[in-house]
Scaffold this active site. Structure first.
Site, PDB file in Angstrom:
ATOM      1  CG  ASP A 153      -1.835   1.154   1.319  1.00 39.88           C
ATOM      2  OD1 ASP A 153      -2.712   1.269   0.452  1.00 39.88           O
ATOM      3  OD2 ASP A 153      -1.676   1.971   2.248  1.00 39.88           O
ATOM      4  CD  GLU A 161      -2.213   2.206  -3.431  1.00 41.18           C
ATOM      5  OE1 GLU A 161      -3.399   2.448  -3.715  1.00 41.18           O
ATOM      6  OE2 GLU A 161      -1.777   2.208  -2.259  1.00 41.18           O
TER       7      GLU A 161
END
Length: 764
Positions: free
Chosen positions: A388, A424
C-alpha cells in the site's frame, strides 16, 4: 482515588546476556523468553508481564489485571534486551518506556502508557478510545450534538504528558511459541504470465455465503472452506489477494460514530494476524490458535493450487497524527519511527494522508518491514505482498528513489525476491505518482490502465452522448499491448515484461463494476463525512439514469422505462470492461463480486461499511431474479478460460511488432475497420474509435487472436484483418451476447460491430 492494576516491584534480570537477541519476545528451551525492543532515545525500558486476575471484570477495568515489571538491559545500539525466566507462551505483555518528554524535539516517552511490541506475534484486546490511550493531556472535541457522535479525545500537540495508566485500555501483546516453516514445496508458484489476481476481504468474502457454516463465515477458515475454494477454482482465479490481515484498529473518530475501519488500513501490529477475523473458537483458544488458523487457510489454498498475496500497510500505523493514539511506536521512539519535517518545533511530515508516515530513511523502520515480510513468507507461508502506498517505502532524503535500500533489499533478499511483489506506485507526497518506476522483480498497479479502460468505454461515450468529442483509442491500445511505455524502461530495456503491469478496472477503493456503469457521482453519505470523502474522478457513466433499477436490473423485457433501454447498455458496458481487462497483455486483477454484479449503492469509499454494503451477496447463484448476475459470471468465467487456453492472450514479454526468432510474422499487428494496417496517418485520425488487434500465437499449434473493438456510438462495418496463412477466423465471443454462447451458424467474413462492443476471433 484512581484505580490501577496491581503492580509487583521491579525485577532485574538474573544476568546480563552477552549478545542482543532478535527483536521481539521469543520463548527459549529453558522455559523463559529472550526479549529485545528498539527504543534508541529512551533512558530505560520495562517489560510488563500482564496477568488477568479477575476475568469477571470488564476488559477495560484496571482491577481485572495484575502486572509484573522487568527492567531491561541496554541500550545496545538502541536495543533494550534481557533473558527473562519462567515466561510461557500465552503470556500477555507490553513495554513501558522512560525518557524525555519533549514533543517539540519529537520525543514522547511516557511510562504511564503500556505499549504494544512492534514484533508481537499475537495481540489480544482492543483500544478504548479515551484520554488513557493518548500520550499527552487531551480535551474532548464535541461531536455532532445529536448523540450519534459523542465526540473524541484529542491530545494537545505539544502538551504535557498524560499520567493516567493505559494498561486496561490498550491491546496486549502475547507471547507465541516459535512455529515451524511450512513445507517449501507447498507454494503453487504460478508463473506471472498465467496469474489472475482476485482481490477480496477476509470478512466480506464469506459473511453471506450460504454454503459456509455460520461459525466460519467472515473468518480465515471461511476463506479456506471448500465452498469458497470451489468458487475461486471454477472462476479461474490463480491468486487470492487479501485486504490487510495484520492486526489493526479503527481511527478514534470512526469509533465515536459507531463505525469501523473495515478495510483494515490502520495497522497495530505487523507480525500479528487480526484476531477478529479468526473463528470464535480460535480467539477463545488464544493467539497461537489464531495464527494456526491463518496458516491453515494458506495451506488449504495452496493445496487447491491458489496463491495467497497479502495487502500490507508499512507506510503508516494506527497511531495517527500528533493528536492521536499512543499505543506503540510513538512511545518507543517517536522520532525514530515517524517521518518528521526537520523543523523546530518538530512536526510530522505526512505523505500518506493519515497524519503519520513511517520514515524509511531509518534502518530500524526498514528492518521492521523486512523482518515482518520474511515472517509472513516463511512462517505463515504466503506467496507475496501488495504494498500500500509503496512510494513512501522508497522515500529517501531527496524523495522517491528506485534504488532505495528497502527496494534493493526486496530485489536481493533470498526469501523475498522469489515472491510476487506488487507496488501501489503512489502516495500523496511530493512526486508521489511513480507508476512504472519500481525495480524488477516488482509488479505495479497500473492506474493508467484503469483510467484508459474507463475513459474509452464510459467517459468518452458519456461525453459523446452530449455531442462532445470522443478520444482515447491510442491510450487504450497502449494498455492493451502491455504498457511498454510505463514498464519497458529498465536495464537492460524491456526486461520487466507486460506482466509487471497489474491491470485493473476496479479495486476495493472506488466503484464496483456494477456501480461504475450506474452512477455518475459518488454516494458516500453512510460514511459520515457529508459525501466529501472518496474520489470525484471516477470516469463512470450511468447511461442516462443515476442509480440501479428498482427491480435490481433484472430481465429488461419486463422492466419499465427508462430501465428497459438503460439496463442492456449497462450490461454491455460491464462486458466491454471485463473483456478489456481479461484479454489484455499484463496481469489482470478482479475485485471480488464484480463477476456477479455486486453493488455498493454508489459508495466509492466504503472503508467504514462492515455490512451488506461490502459483503458479497451469494444469492445470485440460485435466485430466479438474478439471471443477469449468472450471465455475467458465465461471461467472466468464459473469458478467463480463453485466457488460460490461448498463449497469445498471456504475453510474458513485450510485443515488438516484429517476428519472434524463428518466425516470419510479427507478434502484434493493428488494423483499421477496413482491414488495412494501421499506419502513422491512421493512428492520427481524430475521433477514431474502431481498431483490430491481431496477436499471433507464439508457437506451433497455438491459435492466433483477433480482438476487434468498436468504441463508437454507431454500428461500424468491419472487414476482418487477413487471417494468418492456413487459418480462418472463428468468432468465439461478442460483448453483445448476454451469455458466452455464439450462434450455431456464425461464420464471419465481413461483420458489423454494434456500437460500444468487443468481438473476439480465433484463427486455429
Amino acid at each position: 482515588m484512581e484505580s490501577r492494576p496491581k503492580v509487583t516491584p521491579l525485577v532485574r534480570p538474573a544476568a546480563r546476556r552477552s549478545h542482543v537477541p532478535p527483536l521481539g519476545v521469543h520463548p527459549t528451551p529453558d522455559g523463559g523468553v529472550d526479549v529485545a525492543v528498539a527504543a534508541a532515545h529512551a533512558d530505560g525500558v520495562e517489560l510488563c508481564l500482564v496477568d488477568v486476575v479477575d476475568p469477571d471484570r470488564d476488559a477495560h477495568d484496571p482491577q481485572r489485571y495484575a502486572e509484573r515489571r522487568v527492567v531491561l538491559d541496554g541500550p545496545t545500539y538502541g536495543v533494550w534486551h534481557a533473558h527473562v525466566p519462567d515466561v510461557r507462551p500465552g503470556q500477555r505483555y507490553g513495554f513501558r518506556v522512560h525518557g524525555a518528554w519533549d514533543p517539540e524535539a519529537g520525543q514522547r516517552h511516557n511510562p504511564a502508557k503500556l505499549l504494544v511490541d512492534p514484533y508481537a506475534r499475537g495481540i489480544v484486546g482492543d483500544v478504548a478510545y479515551g484520554p488513557e490511550t493518548l500520550g499527552a493531556v487531551s480535551t474532548l472535541v464535541d461531536g455532532d450534538g445529536d448523540g450519534e457522535d459523542p465526540g473524541r479525545w484529542v491530545a494537545e500537540r505539544y502538551g504535557a504528558p498524560d499520567e493516567r495508566d493505559s494498561l486496561a485500555f490498550v491491546p496486549h501483546s502475547v507471547v507465541v511459541a516459535s512455529q515451524p516453516a511450512p513445507p517449501p514445496l507447498s507454494r503453487p508458484r504460478v508463473p506471472w504470465a498465467d496469474t489472475v489476481v482476485y482481490e477480496a476481504h477476509v470478512r466480506g468474502l464469506t459473511m453471506q455465503h450460504p454454503d459456509v457454516p455460520p461459525e466460519l463465515r467472515g473468518t480465515y477458515a471461511g476463506v479456506a472452506h471448500p465452498a469458497t475454494i470451489a468458487h475461486l477454482q471454477d472462476l479461474g482465479v490463480t491468486t487470492l489477494e487479501l485486504l490487510p490481515v495484520h492486526a489493526s484498529t479503527s481511527e478514534p473518530w470512526l469509533a465515536g460514530r459507531g463505525l469501523t475501519n473495515y478495510w483494515g488500513y490502520s495497522t497495530l501490529g505487523f507480525f500479528a494476524p487480526h484476531a477478529p477475523y479468526a473463528t470464535r473458537a480460535a480467539q477463545d483458544a488464544g493467539a497461537a490458535a489464531v495464527l494456526d488458523e491463518v496458516r491453515g487457510m494458506v495451506h488449504l489454498l495452496h493445496e487447491a493450487g491458489i496463491e495467497v498475496l497479502l495487502d500490507v500497510v508499512y507506510n503508516h500505523t494506527c497511531e495517527g497524527g500528533d493528536d492521536g493514539l499512543h499505543v506503540a511506536w510513538r512511545g518507543l521512539d517517536n522520532a525514530g519511527y515517524y517521518l518528521h519535517d526537520g523543523a523546530s518545533p518538530a512536526a510530522l511530515a505526512d505523505v500518506t494522508g493519515t497524519g503519520n508516515s513511517l520514515d524509511f530513511r531509518r534502518p530500524r523502520v526498514v528492518q521492521l518491514a523486512l523482518d515482518s515480510l520474511r515472517y509472513w513468507a516463511e512462517v505463515v507461508g504466503v506467496d507475496g505482498f501488495r504494498f500500500d502506498l509503496a512510494v513512501t517505502l522508497g522515500r529517501g532524503s531527496h524523495g522517491f528513489s528506485p534504488d532505495h535500500p528497502f527496494l534493493v533489499a526486496l530485489q536481493t533478499d533470498p526469501v523475498l525476491s522469489g515472491l510476487k511483489l506488487v507496488a501501489e506506485p503512489w502516495d500523496v507526497g511530493p512526486g508521489g505518482w511513480q507508476t512504472g518506476q519500481f525495480p524488477p522483480p516488482m509488479a505495479e498497479w497500473n492506474d493508467r490502465f484503469r483510467d484508459a479502460a474507463r475513459g474509452f468505454w464510459l467517459d468518452a461515450p458519456r461525453q459523446g452522448s452530449h455531442g462532445r468529442d470522443m478520444h482515447g483509442l491510442r491510450e487504450l491500445t497502449t494498455r492493451l499491448a502491455g504498457s511498454a511505455d510505463l514498464f519497458g524502461h529498465s536495464d537492460p530495456p524491456l526486461m520487466r515484461g507486460p506482466v509487471a503491469s497489474v491491470n485493473y478496472v476496479t479495486a476495493h477503493d472506488g466503484f464496483t463494476l456494477a456501480d461504475l456503469v450506474a452512477y455518475d457521482h459518488k454516494h458516500n453519505e453512510a460514511n459520515g463525512e457529508g459525501n466529501r470523502d472518496g474520489s470525484d474522478h471516477n470516469l463512470s457513466w450511468n447511461h442516462g439514469v443515476e442509480g440501479h433499477a428498482p427491480d435490481g436490473e433484472g430481465d429488461p423485457d419486463t422492466t419499465t422505462e427508462p430501465w428497459s433501454a438503460v439496463v442492456p447498455l449497462r450490461r454491455g458496458s460491464q462486458r466491454n470492461l471485463l473483456a478489456t481487462l481479461l484479454l489484455s497483455a499484463g496481469t489482470p486483477m478482479l475485485t471480488a463480486g464484480d463477476e456477479s454484479g455486486r453493488t455498493q449503492g454508489g459508495n466509492n469509499n466504503a472503508y467504514t461499511q462492515d455490512d451488506a454494503t461490502t459483503w458479497l451477496d451469494w444469492g445470485w447463484r440460485t435466485s430466479d431474479d438474478t439471471a443477469a448476475a449468472r450471465d455475467l459470471y458465465a461471461t467472466t468465467r468464459f473469458l478467463l478460460a480463453l485466457r488460460r487456453e490461448h498463449a497469445a492472450l498471456r504475453a510474458d514479454s513485450f510485443f515488438l511488432g516484429t517476428p519472434r526468432p524463428g518466425e516470419d510474422v510479427p507478434d502484434l499487428l493493428w488494423f483499421t475497420a477496413e482491414g488495412t494496417p494501421m499506419d502513422r496517418d491512421a493512428w492520427n485520425v481524430a475521433g477514431r474509435r474502431t481498431v483490430q488487434m491481431l496477436r499471433h500465437g507464439p508457437g506451433d499449434g497455438d491459435a492466433h487472436v483477433l480482438l476487434v473493438l468498436n468504441g463508437a456510438l454507431d454500428d461500424v462495418p468491419v472487414t476482418l484483418a487477413p487471417a494468418p496463412e492456413g487459418t480462418a477466423w472463428e468468432r468465439v465471443w461478442s460483448s453483445t451476447w448476454d451469455r458466452p454462447e455464439p450462434p450455431a451458424d456464425d461464420e464471419p467474413e465481413d461483420v458489423v460491430l454494434e456500437s460500444l462492443s468487443v468481438e473476439l476471433f480465433l484463427g486455429r
